[in-house]
Design a protein around this motif. Structure first.
Motif: not given
Length: 158
Positions: A40-41, A43, A62, A145, A148
């Motif tokens: 999903w994320w 980063w 991150v 975030g 997403q």
């Protein structure tokens, strides 16, 4: 080497609320799927979690929009299913963080807040000099975030 309390940069404080078109139960069912977070994320450079329960830990990195990576460990210290996840954050930034869910007409409201102090000396020095730039970088990650996660919620609601 840690920054002394007197020399530490001020905490980065965050307190925002979003409304999602799913029940708190459906929202909760999604965030319990910690194994899906890296998908999903994007980063998240690394992510290792053992679930969502009181005492659970997640370790991750991150990648910020600026050329640096933050490393964290998050431990769940409070958990009320479908309502609250309270955590402590340790690593390059440290402090409390909390997610609160509230059922509202048409969905649920999610409030995310934290007060994180830089513990990494380099980030602490940067925060004292270019804090607005670091705050911008942080806000870019949060916006991405949320965007997403909204896509995940929309797909789950179908």
């Amino acid at each position: 080497m840690a920054i002394s309390p007197a020399a530490a940069a001020a905490p980065f404080r965050f307190d925002r609320t979003w409304t999602f078109p799913v029940t708190a139960g459906a929202f909760w069912a999604l965030i319990e799927r910690t194994e899906d977070f890296p998908r999903w994320w994007r980063w998240l450079r690394t992510f290792d979690a053992d679930g969502l329960y009181r005492g659970a830990r997640a370790r991750f990195e991150v990648r910020a929009p600026l050329p640096y990576t933050l490393r964290f460990e998050v431990q769940v210290v409070e958990l009320v299913e479908r309502a609250v996840v309270g955590t402590t954050v340790a690593g390059d930034l440290a402090g409390p963080a909390r997610l609160e869910l509230l059922e509202v007409p048409g969905g649920c409201r999610a409030r995310l807040c934290w007060a994180l102090t830089p513990t990494n000396p380099a980030i602490g020095r940067l925060a004292r000099v270019v804090r607005p730039l670091l705050a911008w970088s942080h806000d870019q990650i949060v916006r991405a975030g949320v965007r997403q996660f909204e896509q995940v919620v929309t797909a789950a609601a179908r």
